[in-house]
Design an enzyme around this catalytic site. Structure first.
Site, short mmCIF file in Angstrom:
data_model
loop_
_atom_site.label_atom_id
_atom_site.label_comp_id
_atom_site.label_asym_id
_atom_site.label_seq_id
_atom_site.Cartn_x
_atom_site.Cartn_y
_atom_site.Cartn_z
N ASP A 212 0.85 -1.19 0.00
CA ASP A 212 0.00 0.00 0.00
C ASP A 212 0.89 1.24 0.00
O ASP A 212 2.11 1.14 0.08
CB ASP A 212 -0.93 0.01 1.22
CG ASP A 212 -0.17 -0.01 2.55
OD1 ASP A 212 1.06 -0.26 2.53
OD2 ASP A 212 -0.79 0.21 3.59
N ASP A 214 2.28 4.54 1.90
CA ASP A 214 2.44 5.04 3.27
C ASP A 214 1.46 6.20 3.49
O ASP A 214 0.82 6.68 2.54
CB ASP A 214 3.90 5.46 3.49
CG ASP A 214 4.29 5.48 4.96
OD1 ASP A 214 3.90 4.54 5.68
OD2 ASP A 214 4.98 6.42 5.39
#
Length: 290
Positions: A212, A214
């Site tokens: 993903d 940050d």
């Protein structure tokens, strides 16, 4: 014990290698305690390899709790010369998307509570670490990714991995700071491994698997645990394909690496002044220089 030249450390989501055949579990004793789990030795397309689940096969160890020294020492003790580390990471750049793969060539250390050296207690050594990743191994790894043409995966050759302490993730201020440094991905485990692998004269490279973005990213708040777990699972499937291809290429033409002689000029303490206890503790690392 049969020596195994290629080692694999699997991170979040990669707790075993499905393609391994003729598997045996080896409990390795080290002067630095127990590794994260048993070392799994098996055959991958005809090549013997060693696999270790970094957090344990049931993911019971926090990043700060990992027995890094025992893990690397265990790999060294069974003959590992090349170590492929697979790790889940968050992205610090828009172009490094979830499911992408990064083969970093640099690290920034933001850890606080890690012992990242085998030395001390009467023995001083300073390894060269300007280039913390073996470039030859990293190239083989990246070439393997590229050759597979994986769906939804973009390869990023090079980049900087920020290694943070954890277990909490970054604040937004920290995330923006790391982006201002030009860093590519962020994780919690690979830098202590890289330092210890260099001291153990093992060539080391990281396969960073983006789960993903940050928390700097405007869409980060819409990321759910389910999404991250789904990406972990897809990354694990892709990582196994990459590792299998990397092992095939590596076994066919194992490169010489500067890492294999990293201690040649690194040990400052005269060998005849090292205590018997320290010599015994570090015998695996020092034996070829004694």
């Amino acid at each position: 014990m049969t020596e195994v030249a290629i080692g694999i450390i699997g991170g979040s989501g990669l707790y075993k290698m499905e393609a391994l055949k003729d598997v045996e579990e080896i409990q390795v004793e080290t002067p630095f305690g127990q590794p994260s789990d048993v070392v799994i030795v098996g055959t991958l397309d005809g090549v013997r390899v060693a696999f270790l689940a970094r957090h344990g096969r049931y993911h019971h160890l926090l990043p700060s709790e990992l027995p890094f020294r025992a893990n690397i020492y265990a790999m060294k003790s069974i003959g590992v010369k090349y170590l492929i580390s697979a790790s889940a990471v968050g992205s610090l750049k828009a172009e490094a998307k979830p499911l992408d793969m990064v083969v970093p060539d640099q690290f920034i250390d933001r850890t606080k509570n890690r012992i990242s050296t085998f030395f001390g207690e009467g023995v001083v050594a300073h390894i060269a670490f300007g280039d913390p990743v073996c470039p030859q191994l990293a190239k083989i790894l990246a070439d393997a990714v590229e050759s597979l043409q994986l769906t939804d995966v973009t390869l990023h050759r090079g980049g900087t991995y920020v290694c943070m302490e954890g277990p909490a993730f970054s604040t937004k201020a920290e995330s923006h700071l790391y982006r201002s440094w030009g860093a590519t991905v962020i994780g919690m485990t690979n830098l202590p491994e890289a330092k210890l692998a260099r001291e153990a004269e093992i060539a080391y490279a990281t396969l960073a698997l983006v789960t993903d973005y940050d928390c700097w990213h405007p869409d980060h708040d819409s990321v759910t645990v389910d999404m991250v777990i789904a990406n972990l699972q897809r990354n694990a499937v892709n990582a196994q394909k990459v590792i299998q291809e990397t092992v095939r290429r590596l076994a066919a033409a194992p490169p010489e690496s500067d890492a294999h002689s990293a201690l040649k000029y690194a040990i400052l303490t005269p060998l005849d002044k090292i205590s018997a206890e320290a010599k015994e503790r570090l015998s695996l690392l020092l034996q070829k220089y004694m």
